[in-house]
Design an enzyme around this catalytic site. Structure first.
Site, mmCIF file in Angstrom:
data_model
loop_
_atom_site.group_PDB
_atom_site.id
_atom_site.type_symbol
_atom_site.label_atom_id
_atom_site.label_comp_id
_atom_site.label_asym_id
_atom_site.label_seq_id
_atom_site.Cartn_x
_atom_site.Cartn_y
_atom_site.Cartn_z
ATOM 1 N N ASN A 51 0.791 -1.235 0.000
ATOM 2 C CA ASN A 51 0.000 0.000 0.000
ATOM 3 C C ASN A 51 0.822 1.283 0.000
ATOM 4 O O ASN A 51 0.326 2.330 -0.395
ATOM 5 C CB ASN A 51 -1.010 -0.004 1.158
ATOM 6 C CG ASN A 51 -0.354 0.019 2.512
ATOM 7 O OD1 ASN A 51 0.748 -0.476 2.673
ATOM 8 N ND2 ASN A 51 -1.020 0.597 3.481
ATOM 9 N N GLU A 75 4.769 -3.586 12.050
ATOM 10 C CA GLU A 75 3.680 -2.611 11.913
ATOM 11 C C GLU A 75 2.554 -3.338 11.199
ATOM 12 O O GLU A 75 2.762 -3.854 10.108
ATOM 13 C CB GLU A 75 4.108 -1.390 11.091
ATOM 14 C CG GLU A 75 5.110 -0.491 11.776
ATOM 15 C CD GLU A 75 4.620 0.116 13.069
ATOM 16 O OE1 GLU A 75 3.390 0.131 13.305
ATOM 17 O OE2 GLU A 75 5.466 0.557 13.853
ATOM 18 N N CYS A 79 -3.169 1.629 6.736
ATOM 19 C CA CYS A 79 -3.377 1.065 8.082
ATOM 20 C C CYS A 79 -3.822 2.150 9.052
ATOM 21 O O CYS A 79 -4.369 1.855 10.102
ATOM 22 C CB CYS A 79 -2.140 0.328 8.577
ATOM 23 S SG CYS A 79 -0.646 1.242 8.326
ATOM 24 N N GLU A 103 9.119 3.104 14.443
ATOM 25 C CA GLU A 103 9.798 3.422 13.200
ATOM 26 C C GLU A 103 9.872 4.935 13.039
ATOM 27 O O GLU A 103 9.089 5.673 13.626
ATOM 28 C CB GLU A 103 8.999 2.871 12.012
ATOM 29 C CG GLU A 103 8.826 1.371 12.068
ATOM 30 C CD GLU A 103 8.581 0.780 10.693
ATOM 31 O OE1 GLU A 103 9.524 0.718 9.909
ATOM 32 O OE2 GLU A 103 7.433 0.399 10.422
#
Ligand code: ADP
Length: 476
Positions: A149, A247, A281, A457
């Site tokens: 994505n 993630e 997400c 991150e």
């Protein structure tokens, strides 16, 4: 048509198997063919990375800066061309594609700067005449596994810090988007980085992932993808005592309070829920709205959502591109059915649009309760629900009643509620009067609960994962 080969020890190789890269806006458009790495090729990439890391781990801050800065400069200079490739293979709109490429360039620029200021500490020992210093060192070889994505931003936000802290990389990009990963690898390959430090292997995750996870010379895995795969990756890494960072999903709430500015709320909800076809997400999939503004909000949302232009990702004026592939489209449509079976009312959209791509009209539901599957499971498509709440306290409770905790938003003009929400929303990222999706590149990204695992991150916090700490004692 283009080939998207593997990059192993500085050499491009197509191997014997290849997979077509298809445009989701028009499935007749085959963009190119991607290599499909064998187990032996993945092992070669890991061995090459391990050998090359020894030298790269000793590189100076200036060498790292020069490489990362050169990569960032080329990405930024080519953002229109690479944004077009990204929109063509992933299906987000052209402005979103160009924006994502620019973000990837900025990430490399940020970590170029970070390479010059990798911090350390010097302390006096508790023993007389002894001094202690604490330094960050590379981990070794990092395995990077990315989803489809964000085909260039996620590879960038994993590989830039990996290289910044002196690691070597073996990256496996998602099967659906080999073009952007190849373009990034090509830029990295020509940046002056020694050969073997960055390697790209294409192919099936279920085949390549375990080779990376089980290989003794891979020190850590950074993964972004689904919860189910993330769990497998974490289990494999635990078995091999490997550092891991995950993630995964979200079911992100956006609370709209009675005192919200209606236009601001509708803008934030439409953007957060439906842009990038809802395939983020951080997408706002649960809109939790208090009673006083409920009717006006539903009316305004329904008008705006039903007027969104769905079409070819690269066509001017398109606001919502296609869904990534047939499988995801079927999943999205199945959730539209599930919601209706559970008693939700479809206000607009939720239909397959016939044509040569995987198109669906954005779906908005009302009359939903938070316990329904449509409000608990991540759809990952252009589907959002509205949940009515009595007041702020109930809205906050509903917002937190989920196994995920990536991003949470609130639209309000009240400082009191905004402050309380920032303190009490159980999420890694909180947005006030802003969409739940759409984050800066220089600050930490990540969630709580089932959304993330391991350290954060991006930004300076990326150092936690991509480096290890050495404490040295010395008596002169
Ligand atoms: P999605 O449903 O978004 O495709 P996945 O979790 O399946 O999410 O995929 C995310 C990334 O993980 C992709 O690069 C995919 O190829 C990879 N992957 C899939 N299965 C595995 C696995 N068993 N081990 C490691 N990586 C995997």
């Amino acid at each position: 048509m283009t080939n998207f080969p593997n990059l192993i020890d500085g050499e491009w190789t197509m191997g014997t198997q290849s997979v077509p890269n298809v445009n989701p806006s028009d499935t007749n458009d085959v963009i190119g063919h991607a290599a499909s790495a064998t187990t032996e090729e993945v092992e070669q990439a890991i061995e090459a990375a391990a050998a090359a890391q020894v030298g790269w781990g000793k590189s100076t801050p200036q060498q790292r800066f020069d490489v990362l800065d050169a990569i960032g400069t080329e990405i930024l200079a080519r953002k229109e061309e690479l944004g077009d490739l990204l929109a063509r293979e992933e299906g987000k709109t052209l402005p979103e594609g160009i924006g994502e490429v620019a973000r990837a360039g900025q990430i490399f620029k940020f970590f170029a700067g970070e390479a010059l200021r990798i911090p350390g500490e010097r302390l006096d020992s508790v023993r007389p005449g002894v001094e202690v210093d604490i330094r960050r060192e590379a981990l070794g070889v990092i395995g990077i596994i990315t989803p489809w994505n964000f085909p260039i931003a996620i590879p960038a936000w994993k590989s830039a810090p990996a290289l910044c802290y002196g690691n070597a990389v073996v990256m496996k990009a998602a099967e659906a988007v080999p073009g952007s990963a190849w373009a990034l690898a090509d830029i990295i390959h020509r940046s002056g980085l020694p050969k073997g430090v960055f390697n790209l292997v294409n192919g099936k995750g279920s085949k390549i992932g375990p080779v990376m996870i089980d290989h003794q010379k891979v020190a850590g895995i950074s993964f972004t993808g689904s919860v189910q795969t993330g769990q497998q990756v974490a289990q494999g890494c635990a078995k091999n005592l490997k550092k891991v960072q995950l993630e995964m999903g979200g079911k992100n709430p956006m609370v709209v309070l009675d005192d919200a500015d209606l236009d601001v709320a509708v803008d934030a909800c439409v953007n957060g829920a439906f842009f990038s076809t809802g395939q983020r997400c951080t997408a706002s999939s649960r809109l939790i709205v208090t009673e006083g503004i409920y009717d006006a909000f539903v009316a305004a949302m329904s008008k705006t959502v039903s007027a969104l232009t769905v079409g070819d990702a690269r066509k001017a004026g398109t606001q919502i591109g296609p869904v990534i592939d047939q499988r995801q489209l079927e999943k999205d449509l199945e959730y539209v059915q599930i919601a209706q079976q559970e008693g939700a009312t479809l206000v607009c959209g939720g239909e397959k649009i016939e044509g040569s791509g995987h198109f669906m009209s954005p779906a908005l539901f009302i009359d939903t309760a938070n316990h329904m599957r449509i409000n608990q499971e991540e759809v990952f498509g252009p589907v959002a629900t509205i949940i009515k709440a009595k007041d702020y306290d109930e809205a906050l409770k509903l917002a937190n009643d989920t196994e995920f905790g990536l991003s949470a938003g609130i639209c309000t003009t009240s400082l009191k509620y905004a402050t309380d929400f920032k303190a009490n929303a159980k999420a890694g990222m909180v947005m006030v009067n802003l969409p739940t999706a759409g984050v800066d590149y220089h600050v930490p990204f990540g969630g709580t609960k089932g959304s993330s695992y391991g350290s954060r991150e991006q930004g300076r916090y990326a150092a936690e994962f991509y480096s290890t700490v050495k404490t040295s004692y010395m008596q002169a």
